[in-house]
Enzyme design. Structure first.
Site, PDB file in Angstrom:
ATOM      1  N   LYS A 201       0.868  -1.172   0.000  1.00 48.37           N
ATOM      2  CA  LYS A 201       0.000   0.000   0.000  1.00 48.37           C
ATOM      3  C   LYS A 201       0.907   1.225   0.000  1.00 48.37           C
ATOM      4  O   LYS A 201       1.900   1.263   0.725  1.00 48.37           O
ATOM      5  CB  LYS A 201      -0.873  -0.024   1.267  1.00 48.37           C
ATOM      6  N   HIS A 208       9.595   9.387   7.909  1.00 51.66           N
ATOM      7  CA  HIS A 208      10.567   8.296   7.950  1.00 51.66           C
ATOM      8  C   HIS A 208      11.164   8.231   9.347  1.00 51.66           C
ATOM      9  O   HIS A 208      11.871   9.153   9.755  1.00 51.66           O
ATOM     10  CB  HIS A 208      11.656   8.513   6.899  1.00 51.66           C
ATOM     11  N   GLU A 288      12.189  -1.517   5.850  1.00 54.68           N
ATOM     12  CA  GLU A 288      13.471  -2.156   5.538  1.00 54.68           C
ATOM     13  C   GLU A 288      14.329  -2.205   6.790  1.00 54.68           C
ATOM     14  O   GLU A 288      14.133  -1.403   7.701  1.00 54.68           O
ATOM     15  CB  GLU A 288      14.273  -1.315   4.518  1.00 54.68           C
ATOM     16  N   ASN A 290      18.460  -2.045   7.962  1.00 54.15           N
ATOM     17  CA  ASN A 290      19.851  -1.821   7.565  1.00 54.15           C
ATOM     18  C   ASN A 290      20.760  -2.504   8.577  1.00 54.15           C
ATOM     19  O   ASN A 290      20.606  -2.317   9.777  1.00 54.15           O
ATOM     20  CB  ASN A 290      20.160  -0.323   7.513  1.00 54.15           C
ATOM     21  N   ARG A 292      23.990  -2.224   9.239  1.00 50.93           N
ATOM     22  CA  ARG A 292      25.283  -1.532   9.380  1.00 50.93           C
ATOM     23  C   ARG A 292      25.153  -0.423  10.418  1.00 50.93           C
ATOM     24  O   ARG A 292      24.045  -0.091  10.849  1.00 50.93           O
ATOM     25  CB  ARG A 292      25.641  -0.886   8.044  1.00 50.93           C
ATOM     26  N   VAL A 295      25.033   6.579   9.106  1.00 54.63           N
ATOM     27  CA  VAL A 295      25.596   7.931   9.127  1.00 54.63           C
ATOM     28  C   VAL A 295      25.101   8.690  10.361  1.00 54.63           C
ATOM     29  O   VAL A 295      25.868   9.345  11.062  1.00 54.63           O
ATOM     30  CB  VAL A 295      25.198   8.702   7.841  1.00 54.63           C
TER      31      VAL A 295
HETATM   32  C1  MV4 Z   1       7.306   3.836   0.524  1.00 56.25           C
HETATM   33  C2  MV4 Z   1       6.670   5.102   0.448  1.00 56.25           C
HETATM   34  C3  MV4 Z   1       5.295   5.122   0.555  1.00 56.25           C
HETATM   35  N1  MV4 Z   1       4.612   3.980   0.709  1.00 56.25           N
HETATM   36  N2  MV4 Z   1       6.577   2.726   0.675  1.00 56.25           N
HETATM   37  C4  MV4 Z   1      11.726   5.339  -0.407  1.00 56.25           C
HETATM   38  C5  MV4 Z   1      13.012   4.762   0.017  1.00 56.25           C
HETATM   39  C6  MV4 Z   1      12.742   3.394   0.440  1.00 56.25           C
HETATM   40  N3  MV4 Z   1      13.556   3.039   1.565  1.00 56.25           N
HETATM   41  C7  MV4 Z   1      11.297   3.364   0.757  1.00 56.25           C
HETATM   42  N4  MV4 Z   1      10.722   4.566   0.234  1.00 56.25           N
HETATM   43  C8  MV4 Z   1       9.407   4.808   0.298  1.00 56.25           C
HETATM   44  N5  MV4 Z   1       8.637   3.717   0.460  1.00 56.25           N
HETATM   45  C9  MV4 Z   1       5.257   2.815   0.774  1.00 56.25           C
HETATM   46  N6  MV4 Z   1       4.550   1.691   0.920  1.00 56.25           N
HETATM   47  C10 MV4 Z   1       7.451   6.237   0.315  1.00 56.25           C
HETATM   48  C11 MV4 Z   1       8.825   6.098   0.235  1.00 56.25           C
HETATM   49  C12 MV4 Z   1       9.570   7.319   0.141  1.00 56.25           C
HETATM   50  C13 MV4 Z   1      10.419   7.706   1.152  1.00 56.25           C
HETATM   51  C14 MV4 Z   1      10.641   6.925   2.286  1.00 56.25           C
HETATM   52  C15 MV4 Z   1      11.487   7.320   3.276  1.00 56.25           C
HETATM   53  C16 MV4 Z   1      12.136   8.534   3.164  1.00 56.25           C
HETATM   54  C17 MV4 Z   1      11.964   9.317   2.065  1.00 56.25           C
HETATM   55  C18 MV4 Z   1      11.103   8.926   1.042  1.00 56.25           C
HETATM   56  C19 MV4 Z   1      10.907   9.739  -0.068  1.00 56.25           C
HETATM   57  C20 MV4 Z   1      10.078   9.340  -1.054  1.00 56.25           C
HETATM   58  C21 MV4 Z   1       9.409   8.114  -0.965  1.00 56.25           C
END
Ligand code: MV4
Length: 456
Positions: A201, A208, A288, A290, A292, A295
């Site tokens: 979704k 974040h 996700e 990580n 490690r 930073v």
């Molecule tokens: C997402 C999301 C919205 N919905 N997943 C971007 C990096 C990767 N680690 C996961 N990301 C995202 N996954 C769902 N289901 C929006 C992003 C995303 C984002 C996530 C974390 C920090 C910055 C971002 C910038 C754009 C999109």
């Protein structure tokens, strides 16, 4: 404890690891490329070995070059820092086969977390909240359309082998899905050699938020709370802070407990970061992990008083968490980090070259992690991060005031840096109020571009 550790990295993190080793009485071996002959990690390590030409692929990323250096220097362990070989399970296996301790989790766990969809299912199994989405990878467009129908649009397609934002596509309706599925598959296949996709979704403008953990080799896992990392541009973080204003004590406690249980089951070891997205209802969902040191680890160090890199070294040497950490890790105050990059503050183009003046701020509540100096050179071959400026205060307001004071005293001449950009962000009302999400920088830069169009 180890006698001698090879630091398989460069820049500020190499120096950070050397410092931790020095404080623990461990000898250090730096490796460097021909472009880094005069770098501080080379100067401050006990020994240094040139491992190849400037391009990272021919030096810092070369498994044979790094392993040869480790064998010549006769080290007990390798600390990979972040980036480069830090999440390379094959490298960790070569270390194991060469009888050198890789300072990180076992290769099996690194591999599990590298396969993003497997990591997602593992978290689900141990009750860490995940977003609605596919169970495993999607093999056909038809399967993807059926899955999106159940989850509800918008959805996002992500590469199983991806991470960090590459190979993702947002899908807003069934009509556009086939083309986007094909595009994401092709991009992932080219970038990672594996085109397999999974679905989640899609959350619009999430925050974040990531949790820091430490896990020993005896089954103990501890949480060191969370960091807020929403201020980013094109998946590159610019500012991080700890704790997050959005996470309540109850959420912190609950997620922390769930993560500790989950990572014990998975057999996690060493420092790790579990990334979450927070939606508008302040619900957290795993995306996700990580495997490690990151930073932005210093903001967690500032609020907990725990030295995360020393903890990594002690864990890898077999020590128990209860010997490393206080009986109950507590957090106190607020910390913010600005990443200072050698980039044009408006255009974000890299700015390599000779640094002609470098004044590092200090004073109460300020920490600067850098391997740069006056007359130092920023080579064009690597990451543009040249310093991390960390401000700590009793509360967020004090941390902000100290950061602004320190930014005004951080002088870098000869190259462009993102210091002026940080100064602008710290003026922003929304930022100061803590009201921001991952869409903040896009809106901020669009507003700035608009303001520059207006005549004064
Ligand atoms: C997402 C999301 C919205 N919905 N997943 C971007 C990096 C990767 N680690 C996961 N990301 C995202 N996954 C769902 N289901 C929006 C992003 C995303 C984002 C996530 C974390 C920090 C910055 C971002 C910038 C754009 C999109």
């Amino acid at each position: 404890m180890f006698r001698k550790v090879l630091v398989a990295n460069r820049g500020e993190i190499a120096l950070r690891v050397i410092n931790a080793c020095r404080e623990l009485g461990i000898r250090t071996v730096a490796v460097y490329s021909e472009a880094d002959r005069n770098a501080l990690h080379v100067k401050f390590a006990d020994e240094a070995i040139c491992i190849g030409p400037p391009r990272a692929a021919d030096s810092y990323l070369s498994v044979p070059a790094v392993i040869s250096a480790a064998e010549i220097a006769d080290v007990d362990a390798i600390h990979p820092g972040y980036g480069l070989l830090s999440e390379n399970a094959n490298f960790a296996e070569v270390c194991r086969a060469s009888n050198i301790k890789f300072i990180g989790p076992p290769p099996e766990v690194t591999r599990l977390m590298g396969e993003k969809e497997k990591a997602r299912q593992a978290m689900k199994k141990y009750k860490v909240p995940i977003l609605p989405g596919s169970d495993g990878v999607l093999t056909t467009e038809e399967e993807a359309i059926a899955c999106a129908g159940k989850v509800g649009y918008p959805v996002i397609l992500k590469a199983k082998a991806g991470g960090g934002g590459r190979g993702m596509r947002i899908v807003r309706d069934a009509e556009s899905l086939p083309n986007l599925f094909h595009a994401a598959f092709t991009e992932a296949a080219n970038a990672f050699g594996n085109g397999e996709l999974y679905m989640e979704k899609f959350i619009e403008n999430p925050r974040h938020i990531e949790f820091q953990v430490l896990a020993d080799e005896h089954g103990s896992v501890a949480t060191l709370f969370e960091r807020e990392c929403s201020i980013q541009r094109r998946h590159q973080k610019l500012i991080e802070e700890a704790p997050s204003l959005q996470v309540t004590p109850q959420m912190r406690e609950e997620i922390g407990k769930t993560l500790c249980r989950c990572l014990t089951e998975i057999g996690y070891q060493n420092a790790g970061t579990i990334e979450f997205l927070m939606d508008a209802n302040r619900q957290l969902y795993f995306i996700e992990m990580n495997t490690r040191i990151q930073v932005e680890h210093p903001v967690t160090e500032a609020i907990t008083g725990v030295d995360l890199v020393k903890a990594q070294l002690r864990i890898a040497a077999g020590e128990r968490l209860d010997a490393i950490l206080p009986a109950k890790v507590e957090m106190r105050g607020h910390a913010i980090e600005c990443r200072i990059n050698a980039e044009h503050p408006q255009k974000f183009t890299p700015s390599a070259g000779l640094i002609t003046a470098f004044n590092v701020p200090g004073g109460n509540g300020i920490r600067v992690d850098t391997a740069q100096y006056s007359e130092g050179i920023v080579p064009p071959y690597y990451d543009s991060l040249i310093a991390k400026l960390i401000a700590y205060g009793a509360d967020r307001g004090e941390a902000i005031a100290r950061m602004e004071r320190a930014l005004s005293q951080f002088i870098v001449r000869g190259i462009e840096t993102t210091i002026p950009l940080h100064q602008e962000i710290f003026q922003d009302e929304g930022f100061r109020a803590g009201e921001f999400d991952t869409g903040f920088m896009e809106r901020f830069l669009a507003a700035r571009a608009e303001a520059e169009k207006q005549p004064v």
